[in-house]
Design an enzyme around this catalytic site. Sequence first.
Site, mmCIF file in Angstrom:
data_model
loop_
_atom_site.group_PDB
_atom_site.id
_atom_site.type_symbol
_atom_site.label_atom_id
_atom_site.label_comp_id
_atom_site.label_asym_id
_atom_site.label_seq_id
_atom_site.Cartn_x
_atom_site.Cartn_y
_atom_site.Cartn_z
ATOM 1 N N ARG A 92 0.886 -1.267 0.150
ATOM 2 C CA ARG A 92 0.307 0.025 -0.215
ATOM 3 C C ARG A 92 0.993 1.227 -0.214
ATOM 4 O O ARG A 92 1.971 1.428 0.794
ATOM 5 C CB ARG A 92 -0.872 -0.032 1.116
ATOM 6 C CG ARG A 92 -2.053 1.217 1.293
ATOM 7 C CD ARG A 92 -2.640 1.143 2.449
ATOM 8 N NE ARG A 92 -3.510 0.094 2.582
ATOM 9 C CZ ARG A 92 -4.870 0.021 2.396
ATOM 10 N NH1 ARG A 92 -5.174 1.081 1.712
ATOM 11 N NH2 ARG A 92 -5.746 -1.055 2.702
ATOM 12 N N ASP A 159 6.933 -10.274 13.431
ATOM 13 C CA ASP A 159 5.855 -9.763 14.384
ATOM 14 C C ASP A 159 6.293 -10.345 15.744
ATOM 15 O O ASP A 159 6.642 -9.976 16.701
ATOM 16 C CB ASP A 159 4.407 -9.647 13.959
ATOM 17 C CG ASP A 159 4.236 -9.015 12.616
ATOM 18 O OD1 ASP A 159 4.322 -7.909 12.599
ATOM 19 O OD2 ASP A 159 3.867 -9.880 11.796
ATOM 20 N N HIS A 187 -1.021 -9.778 9.422
ATOM 21 C CA HIS A 187 0.273 -9.099 9.395
ATOM 22 C C HIS A 187 -0.427 -7.694 9.347
ATOM 23 O O HIS A 187 -0.203 -7.306 8.123
ATOM 24 C CB HIS A 187 1.034 -9.752 8.774
ATOM 25 C CG HIS A 187 2.384 -8.689 8.537
ATOM 26 N ND1 HIS A 187 3.442 -8.310 9.467
ATOM 27 C CD2 HIS A 187 2.553 -7.877 7.601
ATOM 28 C CE1 HIS A 187 4.066 -7.621 9.182
ATOM 29 N NE2 HIS A 187 3.819 -7.168 7.815
#
Length: 326
Positions: A92, A159, A187
């Site tokens: 993105r 993570d 995620h």
Amino acid sequence: TKTPITVTLTGAGGQIGYAALFRIAAGDMLGADQPVSLRLLEIPQGMRAAEGAALELTDCAFPLLAGVEISDAPEVAFDGANVAMLIGSRPRTAGMERGDLLEANGAIFGPQGRAIGARAADDVRVIVVGNPANTNALIAQQHAPEVPAERFTALTRLDHNRAVGLLAAEAGAGVAQIDGVTIWGNHSATQYPDLSHATVGGAPALEAVDPQWARGAYIERVAKRGAEIIEVRGGSSVASAANAAIEHVRDWMLGTGERRTSAAVVSHGEYGVPEGLISSFPVRSEGGAWRVVEGLAVDEFSRQRIDASVAELVSERDAVRQLGLI
Ligand code: NAX
């Protein structure tokens, strides 16, 4: 001597690819006695960078590196792949609508999934790193009906490692003393780093750190660690992301033993996560397969956090369905 394992890496001309290639060729992923053949997939604009990385691989004279081939055609790059690391994607960017994001990634992960189904080795194992990782993995999986769904996974190990590292710092402990940390869900910013069942030196983590912190600032910090790295470093996570992808594959192939980690794997309905979603769970790896660790108690707080992240995965899945991408 062992037969080389073929590892196909997409986005090989990018940053994470560059950080991962040398460690893979050095034996950090598949073992110090396991030769590896690398296949690099790039788009035309990335080919020169991938070629440059291949030249440098030659210059390392790694004894385990059996060969490097570069292609911009998925059918060529995934031919015979035992391990597929899907790093290149269309993440993105500012102002991008979700539909556009998913559409652009559908155009990448649909064809790559098809090529994996058609050309990869029977034992192929796929890890998706490129964001939105869970949904990109779902798109690829849906285009490869020949491949058992369990072979498609997405990376939440970064993570997980962030969660372990930050817990160790807060508890004043070494990372080797920590077990039982879980990343649940997507995620993304909705992920749930859960210390309910974590231990520090064998004792409950929630006795070693302030439970308020564990269920507040800690969750925020882990979930937003990527942004913190960008702010401090002036660029996104690269070496830590490559490291996490390598550890994910290594544990998958070689096993975790009793130690627990986190990975986004296909749900069979565990912990109420809808079947077929690729969601992060507490996992162990055994016999070359991920197994969700079942039977952990989920309290009210955890239930809400898990449900919120899973709801986001459901909405991403529904959106790619509506767009005809799966
Ligand atoms: P870069 O932009 O440096 O590299 C991406 C590379 O992928 C480029 O060389 C590009 O040409 C190539 N590429 C794009 N489309 C391709 C396609 N269809 N086939 C083959 N190659 C293609 O990004 P980098 O920093 O390496 O990050 C790669 C991806 O990892 C991004 O999507 C990023 O969002 C994602 N990340 C995921 C993380 C995770 O934990 N799951 C953490 C790190 C990272 O942010």
